[in-house]
Design a protein around this motif. Structure first.
Motif, PDB file in Angstrom:
ATOM      1  N   SER A  73     -20.877 -15.054  19.703  1.00  0.00           N
ATOM      2  CA  SER A  73     -21.743 -16.164  19.297  1.00  0.00           C
ATOM      3  C   SER A  73     -22.591 -15.699  18.118  1.00  0.00           C
ATOM      4  O   SER A  73     -23.127 -14.586  18.136  1.00  0.00           O
ATOM      5  N   ARG A  74     -22.729 -16.563  17.120  1.00  0.00           N
ATOM      6  CA  ARG A  74     -23.570 -16.230  15.964  1.00  0.00           C
ATOM      7  C   ARG A  74     -25.023 -16.645  16.161  1.00  0.00           C
ATOM      8  O   ARG A  74     -25.908 -16.209  15.410  1.00  0.00           O
ATOM      9  N   SER A  75     -25.282 -17.507  17.153  1.00  0.00           N
ATOM     10  CA  SER A  75     -26.643 -17.975  17.421  1.00  0.00           C
ATOM     11  C   SER A  75     -26.710 -18.462  18.853  1.00  0.00           C
ATOM     12  O   SER A  75     -25.670 -18.678  19.502  1.00  0.00           O
ATOM     13  N   ALA A  78     -24.944 -21.696  19.049  1.00  0.00           N
ATOM     14  CA  ALA A  78     -23.488 -21.542  19.054  1.00  0.00           C
ATOM     15  C   ALA A  78     -22.995 -21.103  20.426  1.00  0.00           C
ATOM     16  O   ALA A  78     -21.938 -21.547  20.890  1.00  0.00           O
ATOM     17  N   GLN A  79     -23.751 -20.237  21.106  1.00  0.00           N
ATOM     18  CA  GLN A  79     -23.391 -19.839  22.472  1.00  0.00           C
ATOM     19  C   GLN A  79     -23.374 -21.050  23.392  1.00  0.00           C
ATOM     20  O   GLN A  79     -22.414 -21.252  24.151  1.00  0.00           O
ATOM     21  N   ALA A  81     -22.959 -24.128  22.560  1.00  0.00           N
ATOM     22  CA  ALA A  81     -21.866 -25.019  22.178  1.00  0.00           C
ATOM     23  C   ALA A  81     -20.528 -24.513  22.704  1.00  0.00           C
ATOM     24  O   ALA A  81     -19.689 -25.309  23.154  1.00  0.00           O
ATOM     25  N   THR A  82     -20.310 -23.200  22.670  1.00  0.00           N
ATOM     26  CA  THR A  82     -19.060 -22.640  23.192  1.00  0.00           C
ATOM     27  C   THR A  82     -18.957 -22.851  24.692  1.00  0.00           C
ATOM     28  O   THR A  82     -17.903 -23.215  25.211  1.00  0.00           O
ATOM     29  N   ARG A  85     -18.180 -26.500  25.293  1.00  0.00           N
ATOM     30  CA  ARG A  85     -16.784 -26.803  24.953  1.00  0.00           C
ATOM     31  C   ARG A  85     -15.842 -26.272  26.024  1.00  0.00           C
ATOM     32  O   ARG A  85     -14.901 -26.955  26.439  1.00  0.00           O
ATOM     33  N   PRO A 119     -25.840 -13.787  20.876  1.00  0.00           N
ATOM     34  CA  PRO A 119     -25.619 -13.130  19.575  1.00  0.00           C
ATOM     35  C   PRO A 119     -25.930 -11.634  19.640  1.00  0.00           C
ATOM     36  O   PRO A 119     -26.970 -11.230  20.162  1.00  0.00           O
TER      37      PRO A 119
END
Length: 242
Positions: A73-75, A78-79, A81-82, A85, A119
């Motif tokens: 994860s870049r942020s 983003a974590q 969101a993954t 999903r 991240p």
């Protein structure tokens, strides 16, 4: 010249469906699909130059896998969101006793554990998959063996944790995490290595056996690859030169 890692192979009751889950989750593509295997391939920009290979196996999963994938994860966003999903695609949250940790433990639709990491700077260039993680009773010793099998270098080595990285510094890490529980069944996730073009497959098998691997009979008959077990009994395959 050492062998190189070419595949992460996953046993699956429904290879096509599980491959689609992972392709959709990672943003990769299905590059091969037939009755014997389904391959998922990363885009070149990801830095992962191996395939995720899903093969049909009728035996059900009964214990925690000793090899799993960690997603990067870049942020924090983003974590999240993954994770969202993954859950929308059929993953489930999983409690393996991790307690209050910054990463999220999930299981794919066939129960294979994986983690979505917070991240971390060391995984900034790893692509979608941060690391291939192997449970180990002696991480440093097993990392030394796999360094010889993959040509990757040992970057970190502590009593509880050891990790390898490809020389180019891109793609996933290969990590070994101390766990004293013994291996009890054949792995549902294993690694494939192969000799380089022009190198002799049997010579590489002999070299790996001299380093501590041993032949392993899992019922394979008339195949072109050679099944071995590493010094801790983890199955892996030596493919033909390529």
């Amino acid at each position: 010249m050492p062998t190189r890692m070419v595949n992460v192979v996953v046993d699956a009751a429904e290879p096509a469906a599980l491959a689609r889950f992972w392709a959709d989750l990672l943003g990769w593509r299905i590059s091969l699909e037939n009755d014997e295997e389904v391959d998922v391939q990363a885009p070149e920009v990801d830095g992962w130059d191996m395939d995720l290979v899903f093969v049909p196996v009728s035996v059900p999963k009964t214990v925690k896998n000793r090899l799993h994938l960690d997603l990067s994860s870049r942020s924090a966003a983003a974590q999240d969101a993954t994770v969202a999903r993954a859950l929308s695609l059929g993953a489930t949250r999983l409690d393996i006793g991790q307690g209050a940790v910054p990463w999220v433990v999930l299981a794919d639709p066939e129960g294979n554990e994986f983690c979505v990491l917070e991240p971390r700077p060391e995984y900034a260039d790893s692509g979608a998959i941060a690391a291939i993680v192997v449970d180990s009773r002696a991480p440093g010793a097993l990392a030394t063996f796999w360094a010889a099998a993959t040509g990757w270098r040992v970057v970190r080595d502590t009593p509880d944790f050891a990790s390898l990285r490809a020389a180019g510094g891109r793609g996933p890490w290969l990590e070994f995490l101390r766990l004293d529980e013994p291996k009890v069944v054949k792995h549902r996730v294993h690694l494939d290595v192969a000799a380089y073009p022009g190198e002799d497959q049997q010579a590489e098998v002999d070299r790996l056996c001299a380093l501590g691997a041993r032949p392993n009979d899992i019922g394979q008959v008339g195949v072109q690859w050679v099944v071995l077990a590493d010094p801790e009994g983890n199955e892996f395959c030596v493919l033909t030169s390529r």
